[in-house]
Design a protein around this motif. Structure first.
Motif, short mmCIF file in Angstrom:
data_model
loop_
_atom_site.label_atom_id
_atom_site.label_comp_id
_atom_site.label_asym_id
_atom_site.label_seq_id
_atom_site.Cartn_x
_atom_site.Cartn_y
_atom_site.Cartn_z
N PRO B 124 6.17 -7.19 -2.68
CA PRO B 124 4.78 -6.35 -2.91
C PRO B 124 4.02 -6.36 -1.97
O PRO B 124 3.36 -7.74 -1.84
CB PRO B 124 4.64 -6.66 -4.33
CG PRO B 124 5.31 -7.92 -4.46
CD PRO B 124 6.27 -8.44 -3.54
N GLU B 125 3.11 -5.52 -1.46
CA GLU B 125 2.11 -5.71 -0.32
C GLU B 125 1.15 -4.89 -0.63
O GLU B 125 1.39 -3.79 -1.13
CB GLU B 125 2.71 -5.72 0.87
CG GLU B 125 3.25 -6.74 1.28
CD GLU B 125 4.55 -6.41 2.24
OE1 GLU B 125 4.96 -7.37 3.33
OE2 GLU B 125 5.01 -5.54 2.11
N THR B 126 -0.04 -5.19 -0.03
CA THR B 126 -1.31 -4.03 -0.16
C THR B 126 -0.96 -3.08 1.24
O THR B 126 0.12 -3.58 1.99
CB THR B 126 -2.61 -4.98 0.05
OG1 THR B 126 -3.79 -3.83 0.15
CG2 THR B 126 -2.75 -5.72 1.12
N LYS B 127 -1.91 -2.38 1.52
CA LYS B 127 -1.76 -1.47 2.70
C LYS B 127 -2.35 -2.49 3.73
O LYS B 127 -3.53 -3.14 3.77
CB LYS B 127 -2.82 -0.18 2.57
CG LYS B 127 -2.80 0.30 3.83
CD LYS B 127 -3.56 1.78 3.61
CE LYS B 127 -5.04 1.34 3.91
NZ LYS B 127 -5.71 2.85 3.82
N GLU B 128 -1.42 -2.76 4.67
CA GLU B 128 -1.62 -3.78 5.89
C GLU B 128 -1.87 -3.30 7.02
O GLU B 128 -1.61 -2.13 7.27
CB GLU B 128 -0.48 -5.00 5.91
CG GLU B 128 -0.30 -5.60 4.63
CD GLU B 128 0.78 -6.70 4.69
OE1 GLU B 128 0.58 -7.67 3.86
OE2 GLU B 128 1.79 -6.44 5.37
N GLU B 129 -2.56 -3.76 7.85
CA GLU B 129 -3.34 -3.32 9.10
C GLU B 129 -3.24 -4.48 10.37
O GLU B 129 -3.23 -5.47 10.13
CB GLU B 129 -4.85 -2.82 8.94
CG GLU B 129 -5.06 -1.92 7.77
CD GLU B 129 -6.44 -1.60 7.13
OE1 GLU B 129 -6.66 -0.81 6.46
OE2 GLU B 129 -7.16 -2.54 7.53
N PHE B 130 -3.30 -3.68 11.54
CA PHE B 130 -3.66 -4.46 12.72
C PHE B 130 -4.16 -3.43 13.75
O PHE B 130 -4.09 -2.24 13.41
CB PHE B 130 -2.32 -4.93 13.13
CG PHE B 130 -1.12 -3.98 13.67
CD1 PHE B 130 -1.05 -3.47 14.95
CD2 PHE B 130 -0.13 -3.58 12.70
CE1 PHE B 130 -0.15 -2.66 15.46
CE2 PHE B 130 0.70 -2.43 13.17
CZ PHE B 130 1.07 -2.28 14.34
#
Ligand SMILES: [Zn+2]
Lengths: 146, 445
Positions: B124-130
């Motif tokens: 389960p994850e959040t909206k992840e960014e790079f």
């Protein structure tokens, strides 16, 4: 169409237009006070009174950046924004209290000379109340009071 | 036949002529553009980037990719995507360079599609960014205007693609019957601190697992069905609890905890990171919330009733209390004729109402390290209330059980509130724990 009929239609239109705007108050009831009560934890406890002039009388009780009384004059922009949201709240049409069965959330009380509403922030609370206190918190933080 | 031969020769000459034209094509000046600098994809899918050149070049253009999560709050974890680029001119045939962080804008083309694979995991994850920067590799032959800018890339989780119902909440968990496990049912997609990211990645596990252990201490018919967390110590909110069934009178509870209190030292201005519940404040808050469920459930405490129904005992918003319920007895002992000796309550917050008073007294009692001295009518209200809790065997038994799960400390600033209110004859504060001194001070008054 006779002149009489035309006048009647204009009249009706005017009435409809006025009625559709009843949710927005034309004369805002100032002063209005907002108090935030304690929670289980370290929530800020304070009371403010907002005057018609945009002056805010703040009293920080606990967990606030400023403790004790302080007066702040809101900037034109801040006060305008606040009035814009306050306009959408008609305390006389709201319940006096919204679901209080949530234990330990801080209670907020909004009061003007005639009416008051108390609520703990949750989904059953009218969105305009939430928006109002959120904006107020933001303004108080900007003014170094919270 | 002769005619056909002539035509063939003509076509061949024409074709050769054309090729010759191709070979002669020469353009080394162009502007490199990007279609969109904010891109995103659901995990497991590809991220797509479209580049274009204002004018086709007569030479291949190599671009290099740099991946970065510096300054990104909801930073993507390395294992969630591949730092590999594939490219294509038609969007059908894709290829890779040996250096997989490079792509080739082939000569005589004006469009380039790039894709980056993301990994479909079960976490389960959040909206992840790079952040991604594409830079043309220096080539002195070319006169290139580079209009590329940094690309903001986000990857949305496909396990829990739902925000919590309550605003400000970080994660929501459905609790399995019998507290045998849990599932993550919602995660906030817009996070605002690195603590929140750490919590979603790993730090949520301990609080949820501890909560399950604690919920097992409740009577089997009293169920906690949902657990939510926020990780925002600056909000000050410690926790909350309510019965989710509203008007039905069934014991299905939701508990919310601010695990910011477990991982951040809220007693200092700096608010440094601490090992889980190291100062016991989180444990105290949890015990308080548990105290609400213990004293307000429909199992042995409250009888569900509709508005207008008669109630001969203490009544609150949950319903009518049963004659031997904790809240009814607490009401008889402390609210019909309230104790006057200070401190009347164990904390300032206990003064809110009877429900908070009993939950605070419970948490305060469970937190006590020392044995509570027996109270008399002359004792402080706080001490009398601690003795009330001690006198109820179920509540007393919970003390040692809760302590096997949580380290417990006094919630701040509640304890200080009491200290300020009880002073000896010289005006020096007496600890609320020092009941003998309190009694002595009272005797002298
Ligand atoms: Zn409480």
């Amino acid at each position: 169409m006779g002149r009489k009929n035309q006048m009647m239609i204009y009249g009706l239109l005017l009435i409809m237009l006025t009625n559709s705007c009843t949710s927005v108050q034309s004369v805002l009831p100032f002063p209005v006070s907002v108090s935030k009560e304690a929670c289980k934890g370290k929530c800020p406890v304070y009371k403010i009174i907002i005057l018609k002039s945009g002056e805010v009388d703040f009293e920080g009780v606990k967990n606030t950046k400023h403790t004790g009384r302080s007066k702040v004059l809101l900037s034109k922009k801040e006060f305008q924004e606040l009035k814009q949201v306050y306009k959408t709240i008609d305390l006389s049409k709201l319940k006096n209290s919204y679901d209080q069965r949530i234990y330990d959330l801080p209670q907020t009380v909004i009061k003007n000379s005639n009416n008051s509403v108390s609520f703990k922030r949750n989904q059953s609370v009218p969105i305009e109340l939430i928006k109002f206190v959120e904006l107020l918190d933001e303004i108080l933080k900007k003014n170094n009071l919270l | 036949m002769k005619k056909l031969f002539i035509v063939t020769i003509f076509i061949t000459v024409f074709a050769i002529g054309c090729n010759k034209d191709d070979d002669d094509f020469m353009n080394l000046k162009s502007t490199l553009k990007i279609e969109n600098t904010i891109i995103g994809a659901l995990e497991g899918k590809y991220l797509y980037i479209n580049l274009s050149l204002s004018d086709e070049l007569s030479k291949d253009l190599i671009l290099k990719a740099d991946f970065s999560t510096e300054g990104v709050i909801a930073y993507i974890n390395d294992e969630d995507y591949k730092k590999e680029l594939e490219y294509s001119t038609d969007g059908k045939t894709w290829q890779k360079e040996t250096n997989t962080n490079q792509v080739k804008f082939k000569s005589r083309t004006s469009n380039l599609k790039i894709r980056i694979p993301t990994i479909d995991d079960d976490l389960p994850e959040t909206k992840e960014e790079f952040k991604l920067t594409l830079t043309p590799i220096a080539d002195t032959d070319l006169s290139l205007t580079n209009e590329l800018s940094e690309i903001k890339v986000s990857v949305v989780d496909n396990e829990v693609n739902k925000n919590p119902d309550e605003k400000g909440m970080l994660m929501e968990f459905a609790i399995a019957d019998g507290y045998t496990g849990y599932t993550v049912t919602a995660i906030q997609n817009q996070i605002s601190s690195s603590l929140e990211k750490e919590v979603i990645d790993e730090k949520y596990k301990r609080p949820v697992e501890d909560a399950l252990k604690a919920f097992k201490l409740l009577s089997p018919s009293v169920k906690v069905v949902k657990f939510t967390i926020l990780a925002d110590p600056s909000s000050g909110l410690g926790g909350y609890v309510y019965n989710t069934t509203g008007e039905k009178g069934v014991d299905e509870w939701l508990m919310g905890m601010n695990i910011g209190f477990a991982y951040v030292d809220v007693t200092t201005q700096e608010g440094g990171t601490i090992p889980f519940n190291d100062n016991g404040i989180y444990g105290n808050i949890f015990t308080h919330e548990l105290g609400h469920i213990i004293t307000l459930n429909f199992d042995k405490q409250i009888t569900f009733m509709k508005e207008g129904d008669a109630c001969n005992h203490y009544r609150n918003s949950e319903g009518c209390s049963k004659p031997n319920s904790y809240v009814n007895l607490f009401n008889t002992d402390f609210y019909v004729t309230p104790p006057t000796n200070e401190p009347t309550h164990v904390t300032g917050y206990a003064k809110t109402n009877l429900e908070e008073d009993i939950a605070e007294s419970f948490a305060h009692y469970v937190t006590q390290e020392t044995t509570i001295p027996v109270s008399t009518n002359a004792s402080s209200g706080a001490l009398q209330k601690l003795n009330f809790i001690k006198g109820k065997s179920e509540l007393d038994d919970l003390k040692s059980k809760i302590k096997t799960i949580y380290k417990l400390g006094y919630s701040d600033p509640g304890q200080q509130d009491i200290l300020a209110k009880q002073v000896d004859k010289n005006g020096k504060p007496i600890s609320c724990l020092n009941h003998k001194a309190i009694l002595k001070a009272l005797e002298k008054e």
